[in-house]
Motif scaffolding. Sequence first.
Motif, PDB file in Angstrom:
ATOM      1  N   THR A  27       0.839  -1.201   0.000  1.00 33.23           N
ATOM      2  CA  THR A  27       0.000   0.000   0.000  1.00 33.23           C
ATOM      3  C   THR A  27       0.874   1.251   0.000  1.00 33.23           C
ATOM      4  O   THR A  27       0.594   2.206  -0.716  1.00 33.23           O
ATOM      5  N   ARG A  28       1.947   1.255   0.773  1.00 39.14           N
ATOM      6  CA  ARG A  28       2.861   2.394   0.805  1.00 39.14           C
ATOM      7  C   ARG A  28       3.644   2.485  -0.505  1.00 39.14           C
ATOM      8  O   ARG A  28       3.886   3.554  -1.042  1.00 39.14           O
ATOM      9  N   PHE A  29       4.057   1.334  -1.029  1.00 37.84           N
ATOM     10  CA  PHE A  29       4.791   1.314  -2.295  1.00 37.84           C
ATOM     11  C   PHE A  29       3.944   1.877  -3.435  1.00 37.84           C
ATOM     12  O   PHE A  29       4.425   2.674  -4.237  1.00 37.84           O
ATOM     13  N   LEU A  30       2.679   1.488  -3.506  1.00 41.23           N
ATOM     14  CA  LEU A  30       1.818   1.918  -4.605  1.00 41.23           C
ATOM     15  C   LEU A  30       1.382   3.371  -4.486  1.00 41.23           C
ATOM     16  O   LEU A  30       0.807   3.920  -5.424  1.00 41.23           O
ATOM     17  N   THR A  31       1.645   3.989  -3.367  1.00 41.53           N
ATOM     18  CA  THR A  31       1.278   5.400  -3.213  1.00 41.53           C
ATOM     19  C   THR A  31       2.544   6.246  -3.097  1.00 41.53           C
ATOM     20  O   THR A  31       3.047   6.748  -4.081  1.00 41.53           O
ATOM     21  N   ASP A  32       3.060   6.372  -1.923  1.00 45.46           N
ATOM     22  CA  ASP A  32       4.186   7.275  -1.651  1.00 45.46           C
ATOM     23  C   ASP A  32       5.459   6.912  -2.419  1.00 45.46           C
ATOM     24  O   ASP A  32       6.112   7.784  -2.998  1.00 45.46           O
ATOM     25  N   ALA A  33       5.835   5.642  -2.417  1.00 47.92           N
ATOM     26  CA  ALA A  33       7.091   5.246  -3.053  1.00 47.92           C
ATOM     27  C   ALA A  33       7.052   5.487  -4.561  1.00 47.92           C
ATOM     28  O   ALA A  33       8.026   5.970  -5.142  1.00 47.92           O
ATOM     29  N   LEU A  34       5.943   5.183  -5.206  1.00 53.97           N
ATOM     30  CA  LEU A  34       5.862   5.403  -6.654  1.00 53.97           C
ATOM     31  C   LEU A  34       5.914   6.882  -7.011  1.00 53.97           C
ATOM     32  O   LEU A  34       6.510   7.250  -8.026  1.00 53.97           O
ATOM     33  N   VAL A  35       5.297   7.717  -6.197  1.00 54.88           N
ATOM     34  CA  VAL A  35       5.365   9.159  -6.444  1.00 54.88           C
ATOM     35  C   VAL A  35       6.815   9.619  -6.374  1.00 54.88           C
ATOM     36  O   VAL A  35       7.293  10.368  -7.241  1.00 54.88           O
ATOM     37  N   LEU A  36       7.533   9.178  -5.365  1.00 58.28           N
ATOM     38  CA  LEU A  36       8.942   9.555  -5.214  1.00 58.28           C
ATOM     39  C   LEU A  36       9.784   9.023  -6.374  1.00 58.28           C
ATOM     40  O   LEU A  36      10.579   9.763  -6.962  1.00 58.28           O
ATOM     41  N   ILE A  37       9.603   7.764  -6.719  1.00 55.92           N
ATOM     42  CA  ILE A  37      10.363   7.170  -7.827  1.00 55.92           C
ATOM     43  C   ILE A  37      10.108   7.934  -9.125  1.00 55.92           C
ATOM     44  O   ILE A  37      11.036   8.291  -9.844  1.00 55.92           O
ATOM     45  N   HIS A  38       8.844   8.185  -9.419  1.00 55.78           N
ATOM     46  CA  HIS A  38       8.521   8.909 -10.657  1.00 55.78           C
ATOM     47  C   HIS A  38       9.065  10.332 -10.646  1.00 55.78           C
ATOM     48  O   HIS A  38       9.536  10.825 -11.677  1.00 55.78           O
ATOM     49  N   HIS A  39       9.020  10.978  -9.506  1.00 51.62           N
ATOM     50  CA  HIS A  39       9.542  12.348  -9.430  1.00 51.62           C
ATOM     51  C   HIS A  39      11.043  12.373  -9.704  1.00 51.62           C
ATOM     52  O   HIS A  39      11.530  13.211 -10.462  1.00 51.62           O
ATOM     53  N   VAL A  40      11.763  11.459  -9.087  1.00 53.77           N
ATOM     54  CA  VAL A  40      13.213  11.427  -9.291  1.00 53.77           C
ATOM     55  C   VAL A  40      13.532  11.019 -10.735  1.00 53.77           C
ATOM     56  O   VAL A  40      14.400  11.606 -11.377  1.00 53.77           O
ATOM     57  N   GLN A  41      12.802  10.038 -11.252  1.00 53.20           N
ATOM     58  CA  GLN A  41      13.099   9.553 -12.596  1.00 53.20           C
ATOM     59  C   GLN A  41      12.738  10.578 -13.677  1.00 53.20           C
ATOM     60  O   GLN A  41      13.493  10.772 -14.621  1.00 53.20           O
ATOM     61  N   TYR A  42      11.590  11.222 -13.544  1.00 52.74           N
ATOM     62  CA  TYR A  42      11.103  12.084 -14.628  1.00 52.74           C
ATOM     63  C   TYR A  42      11.059  13.572 -14.289  1.00 52.74           C
ATOM     64  O   TYR A  42      10.971  14.395 -15.187  1.00 52.74           O
ATOM     65  N   GLY A  43      11.120  13.929 -13.024  1.00 55.48           N
ATOM     66  CA  GLY A  43      10.853  15.300 -12.646  1.00 55.48           C
ATOM     67  C   GLY A  43      12.034  16.204 -12.389  1.00 55.48           C
ATOM     68  O   GLY A  43      11.953  17.396 -12.640  1.00 55.48           O
ATOM     69  N   ILE A  44      13.147  15.665 -11.882  1.00 57.52           N
ATOM     70  CA  ILE A  44      14.198  16.595 -11.453  1.00 57.52           C
ATOM     71  C   ILE A  44      15.215  16.932 -12.534  1.00 57.52           C
ATOM     72  O   ILE A  44      15.710  18.046 -12.582  1.00 57.52           O
ATOM     73  N   TYR A  61      15.594   1.571  -8.894  1.00 59.38           N
ATOM     74  CA  TYR A  61      14.159   1.478  -8.619  1.00 59.38           C
ATOM     75  C   TYR A  61      13.306   2.077  -9.741  1.00 59.38           C
ATOM     76  O   TYR A  61      12.085   2.028  -9.676  1.00 59.38           O
ATOM     77  N   PHE A  62      13.917   2.643 -10.770  1.00 58.26           N
ATOM     78  CA  PHE A  62      13.174   3.307 -11.836  1.00 58.26           C
ATOM     79  C   PHE A  62      12.246   2.327 -12.547  1.00 58.26           C
ATOM     80  O   PHE A  62      12.447   1.114 -12.510  1.00 58.26           O
ATOM     81  N   THR A  63      11.268   2.889 -13.248  1.00 66.22           N
ATOM     82  CA  THR A  63      10.215   2.073 -13.863  1.00 66.22           C
ATOM     83  C   THR A  63      10.706   1.195 -15.007  1.00 66.22           C
ATOM     84  O   THR A  63       9.984   0.286 -15.423  1.00 66.22           O
ATOM     85  N   ASP A  64      11.901   1.414 -15.495  1.00 71.75           N
ATOM     86  CA  ASP A  64      12.439   0.558 -16.545  1.00 71.75           C
ATOM     87  C   ASP A  64      13.409  -0.500 -15.983  1.00 71.75           C
ATOM     88  O   ASP A  64      14.021  -1.243 -16.746  1.00 71.75           O
ATOM     89  N   SER A  65      13.513  -0.583 -14.661  1.00 69.65           N
ATOM     90  CA  SER A  65      14.433  -1.546 -14.039  1.00 69.65           C
ATOM     91  C   SER A  65      13.755  -2.904 -13.839  1.00 69.65           C
ATOM     92  O   SER A  65      12.538  -3.022 -13.786  1.00 69.65           O
ATOM     93  N   ASP A  66      14.575  -3.933 -13.734  1.00 66.95           N
ATOM     94  CA  ASP A  66      14.050  -5.275 -13.461  1.00 66.95           C
ATOM     95  C   ASP A  66      13.384  -5.338 -12.091  1.00 66.95           C
ATOM     96  O   ASP A  66      12.392  -6.041 -11.911  1.00 66.95           O
ATOM     97  N   TRP A  67      13.932  -4.614 -11.128  1.00 72.06           N
ATOM     98  CA  TRP A  67      13.338  -4.595  -9.783  1.00 72.06           C
ATOM     99  C   TRP A  67      11.902  -4.079  -9.850  1.00 72.06           C
ATOM    100  O   TRP A  67      10.994  -4.688  -9.299  1.00 72.06           O
ATOM    101  N   TYR A  68      11.710  -2.970 -10.516  1.00 74.55           N
ATOM    102  CA  TYR A  68      10.368  -2.380 -10.626  1.00 74.55           C
ATOM    103  C   TYR A  68       9.419  -3.320 -11.375  1.00 74.55           C
ATOM    104  O   TYR A  68       8.276  -3.518 -10.967  1.00 74.55           O
ATOM    105  N   LYS A  69       9.891  -3.908 -12.454  1.00 74.04           N
ATOM    106  CA  LYS A  69       9.051  -4.827 -13.233  1.00 74.04           C
ATOM    107  C   LYS A  69       8.607  -6.015 -12.384  1.00 74.04           C
ATOM    108  O   LYS A  69       7.478  -6.477 -12.486  1.00 74.04           O
TER     109      LYS A  69
END
Length: 124
Positions: A27-44, A61-69
């Motif tokens: 639940t935390r991963f699908l909310t807070d953690a994903l927002v942080l990951i996306h911000h770092v990957q695409y926002g800064i 941890y980025f969305t194109d990594s094996d860990w994220y998949k």
Amino acid sequence: MRYRRSLVKLFSDRYVETFTGERISYTRFLTDALVLIHHVQYGINNRFRGASALIRAFASYFTDSDWYKGRKEEALQLMGVADLQLYDFYRGTVRSRWHGCNKPRPAKRYPCVPSAPPDQPIGH
């Protein structure tokens, strides 16, 4: 409402493990953690000093990594489990296919009336 509560409980009782060994509930991963990951990957995009270090720290941890998949696949499997456990075939499939059931009804006490008996295909 029962589905939502059960889904939240199912995701709260399962954990994502980070590379540092920490555990985060889904639940935390699908909310807070994903927002942080996306911000770092695409926002800064190196907009401040030290951003490149932050990007490197989060790159695994980025969305194109094996860990994220892998975490995405686990989340989809959990949702599949919830669907199998909680899906009401009659209300969710049979009634929705009856003529007129896709129209909004004023209250639950007015059931959908089929245009054909349930054992006979509609239009025949």
